[in-house]
Scaffold this motif. Structure first.
Motif, PDB file in Angstrom:
ATOM      1  N   TYR A  56       0.827  -1.205   0.000  1.00 17.00           N
ATOM      2  CA  TYR A  56       0.000   0.000   0.000  1.00 17.00           C
ATOM      3  C   TYR A  56       0.867   1.264   0.000  1.00 17.00           C
ATOM      4  CZ  TYR A  56      -4.545  -2.333   0.743  1.00 17.00           C
ATOM      5  OH  TYR A  56      -5.700  -3.065   0.595  1.00 17.00           O
ATOM      6  N   GLU A  60       0.904   4.078  -2.900  1.00 17.00           N
ATOM      7  CA  GLU A  60       0.658   5.483  -2.562  1.00 17.00           C
ATOM      8  C   GLU A  60       1.809   6.357  -3.071  1.00 17.00           C
ATOM      9  OE1 GLU A  60      -0.858   8.242   1.155  1.00 17.00           O
ATOM     10  OE2 GLU A  60      -0.433   6.122   1.496  1.00 17.00           O
ATOM     11  N   TYR A  66      -4.439   6.667  -2.376  1.00 12.14           N
ATOM     12  CA  TYR A  66      -4.195   7.652  -1.332  1.00 12.14           C
ATOM     13  C   TYR A  66      -4.832   7.122  -0.054  1.00 12.14           C
ATOM     14  CZ  TYR A  66      -9.041   9.183  -2.129  1.00 12.14           C
ATOM     15  OH  TYR A  66     -10.399   9.227  -2.261  1.00 12.14           O
ATOM     16  N   SER A  67      -4.353   7.611   1.068  1.00 10.14           N
ATOM     17  CA  SER A  67      -4.913   7.149   2.339  1.00 10.14           C
ATOM     18  C   SER A  67      -5.518   8.328   3.084  1.00 10.14           C
ATOM     19  CB  SER A  67      -3.855   6.458   3.189  1.00 10.14           C
ATOM     20  OG  SER A  67      -2.822   7.352   3.510  1.00 10.14           O
ATOM     21  N   SER A  73      -7.515   3.198   2.744  1.00  8.20           N
ATOM     22  CA  SER A  73      -6.847   3.514   1.482  1.00  8.20           C
ATOM     23  C   SER A  73      -7.856   3.486   0.351  1.00  8.20           C
ATOM     24  CB  SER A  73      -5.733   2.499   1.207  1.00  8.20           C
ATOM     25  OG  SER A  73      -4.729   2.595   2.198  1.00  8.20           O
TER      26      SER A  73
END
Length: 128
Positions: A56, A60, A66-67, A73
């Protein structure tokens, strides 16, 4: 959703990263769609949560996801032409693959047909 080859020489996080990219590029995962949580995906794949987190983080960093703190996420909206470095990287990879295809005997028409199939598939995904 994901199939990983535990016997592969490729690290699990790379396999997962590539699979998620593929799902995004083919429109299976859409913009702003939430990805499974690290804990959930870890349990589903029986993989260490740190491996999922690493995948992840890489996605990203590359701009695919994106988180949101406390939320999870999500798939990033497509950003046409905003990532020149990634575009240059893909271009180099395509040149390498096309040189290999020509060496193996692919014709210009066959390569053009592959491009057409990819474009048509992308067009279908953009339809509501």
């Amino acid at each position: 959703m994901f199939e990983l080859d535990v016997r592969s020489r490729r690290p699990i996080y790379e396999q997962l990263t590539d699979k998620i990219k593929e799902l995004i590029l083919y429109g299976i995962l859409r913009s702003d769609e939430q990805l499974p949580s690290v804990r959930t995906l870890s349990a589903q794949l029986t993989v260490n949560p740190n491996t999922i987190q690493k995948a992840y983080r890489e996605l990203e960093r590359e701009g695919y996801i994106y988180s949101r703190p406390g939320k999870g996420s999500f798939v990033s909206p497509a950003q046409q032409g905003t990532n020149a470095a990634k575009k240059a990287e893909v271009r180099e990879e395509l040149l390498r693959l096309m040189a290999e295809a020509v060496y193996l005997g692919f014709t210009e028409a066959e390569i053009g047909e592959l491009f057409k199939q990819t474009s048509e598939k992308k067009g279908e995904e953009d339809q509501p």
